[in-house]
Motif scaffolding. Structure first.
Motif, short mmCIF file in Angstrom:
data_model
loop_
_atom_site.label_atom_id
_atom_site.label_comp_id
_atom_site.label_asym_id
_atom_site.label_seq_id
_atom_site.Cartn_x
_atom_site.Cartn_y
_atom_site.Cartn_z
N ALA A 81 34.69 -18.24 45.41
CA ALA A 81 35.26 -18.63 46.79
C ALA A 81 35.10 -20.18 46.89
O ALA A 81 34.06 -20.68 46.67
CB ALA A 81 34.82 -17.96 47.95
N LEU A 124 34.76 -14.98 51.88
CA LEU A 124 33.36 -14.86 51.27
C LEU A 124 32.74 -13.33 50.83
O LEU A 124 32.21 -13.31 49.94
CB LEU A 124 32.40 -15.20 52.47
N ALA A 145 31.99 -12.46 47.08
CA ALA A 145 31.88 -13.53 46.03
C ALA A 145 30.93 -13.48 45.23
O ALA A 145 29.86 -13.12 45.51
CB ALA A 145 32.38 -15.08 46.93
N VAL A 171 30.14 -19.11 45.29
CA VAL A 171 30.80 -19.87 46.31
C VAL A 171 30.57 -21.56 46.14
O VAL A 171 29.40 -21.89 45.88
CB VAL A 171 30.06 -19.57 47.74
N SER A 209 27.88 -17.43 54.83
CA SER A 209 27.55 -16.96 53.53
C SER A 209 26.29 -16.04 53.39
O SER A 209 26.21 -14.88 52.83
CB SER A 209 26.91 -18.33 52.68
N CYS A 244 27.92 -12.86 52.31
CA CYS A 244 27.67 -12.83 50.43
C CYS A 244 26.42 -13.28 50.06
O CYS A 244 26.35 -14.44 49.56
CB CYS A 244 28.92 -13.18 49.70
N PHE A 266 25.48 -20.11 45.18
CA PHE A 266 25.95 -21.16 46.06
C PHE A 266 25.98 -22.64 45.35
O PHE A 266 24.76 -23.16 45.16
CB PHE A 266 25.26 -21.30 47.50
#
Length: 337
Positions: free
Chosen positions: A27, A90, A93, A96, A128, A132, A137
């Motif tokens: 994402a 999201l 995912a 991200v 987030s 997910c 991240f």
């Protein structure tokens, strides 16, 4: 002959099945922006990506439609805030990537972006954490020295913070260092691997030129260090108010994201990249996050590299960077609290 052929065919099917299983959803939040569009274009080319999920407040369906015509295997979907678009973007995912936020303009520091971008990053962190929480991240939104702590503290509030899976993307500093050193040494930038440590703004960026095995004059060290620390200003000024370093940042962001995918999905070993992560290196001085080379593994950050041998010049740079980093990190933490 037939038996050999059948065995080869079975092996081929197994290989295809294994590689298909090792694909994933990525994402990009802020996908219609100056960094988001070229970054999404580059991620469309990554063989590990099954689904490319693009989110922004406007124009994302158009960006997604455009990129979806590229003849690689991943499916591209575009979302806006309507109809729970952020949730759809999201969910499930694996990675991200967050370049969302406003760009710098002439005369602005990355820290000047704080008030606007801090709220954006916090809101995306909350989503987030909800949709997910186990993703990796990658924070590009500036000022990274503060937005990474904001993201971390928001995840902590939700009880889902995993320090192995949160990265501040500082790869552009290394990309620039490689290019700038190569220019004055007449080398191919691919052959110049300059370690850059600290943070991702101004004096917090510390290039370890002494580790390159090259000889530099004092004037060259001063000039290179300053250019690596403030290279973003060159682009902001050259664009004359129309933007900041978007294309080079997209390249650097895609490089880091690809490394994360290589390690976590592809099972590649010895994947080393710089990143601003939770680190113990300067924790005793109140600096909870610090950028050094990290080794990536299946679960994210596997090993944090130390500084190695550094020169007195670089020790002085770090002594100036640490108090600034402490201030930046504290600002991010306080924003969430």
């Amino acid at each position: 002959m037939f038996v050999v052929s059948r065995i080869a065919s079975a092996a081929s099917k197994r290989a295809f099945s294994t590689s298909a299983a090792n694909l994933s959803k990525v994402a990009v939040l802020g996908a219609a922006g100056g960094i988001g569009q070229p970054l999404s274009l580059l991620m469309k080319q990554n063989p590990h990506v099954t689904e490319l999920s693009l989110y922004d407040i406007v124009n994302t369906p158009g960006v997604a439609a455009d990129i979806s015509h590229i003849n690689t295997k991943s499916v591209v979907k575009g979302f806006t805030a309507e109809n729970e678009g952020l949730k759809a973007a999201l969910e499930d995912a694996h990675v991200v990537i967050i370049p969302a936020g406003v760009p710098r303009k002439p005369g602005m520091t990355r820290d000047d972006l704080f008030n606007t971008n801090a709220s954006i990053v916090r809101d995306l962190a909350e989503a987030s954490a909800k949709y997910c929480p186990n993703a990796h991240f990658l924070i590009i939104s500036n000022p990274v020295n503060s937005t990474v702590p904001i993201f971390a503290e928001t995840l902590k509030k939700a009880g889902v913070f995993n320090p192995k899976r949160l990265y501040g993307v500082t790869t552009l500093d290394v990309v620039r260092a490689s290019r700038f050193v190569a220019e004055i040494k007449n080398k191919d930038p691919k052959d110049v691997n300059c370690v850059v440590v600290g943070g991702h703004s101004g004096i917090t960026i510390v290039p370890l030129l002494s580790q390159l095995g090259e000889s530099f004059t004092k004037e060259e060290i001063d000039a290179l260090t300053h250019r690596i620390q403030f290279g973003g200003d060159e682009v902001v000024q050259a664009k004359n108010g129309t933007g900041s370093a978007t294309l080079s940042m997209a390249f650097a962001g895609a490089r880091f994201a690809s490394s994360v995918l290589d390690a976590t999905v592809g099972g590649k070993k010895n994947v080393i990249e710089p990143s601003f992560v939770q680190s113990d290196l300067f924790k005793d001085q109140g600096v909870e996050y610090f950028s050094t080379n990290i080794e990536l593994g299946k679960d994210g950050v596997e090993k944090i590299h130390g500084l190695g041998e550094i020169s007195d010049y670089e020790k002085d740079l770090i002594s100036k960077a640490v108090p600034e980093l402490k201030k930046n990190i504290s600002k991010g933490n306080s924003f969430v609290q």
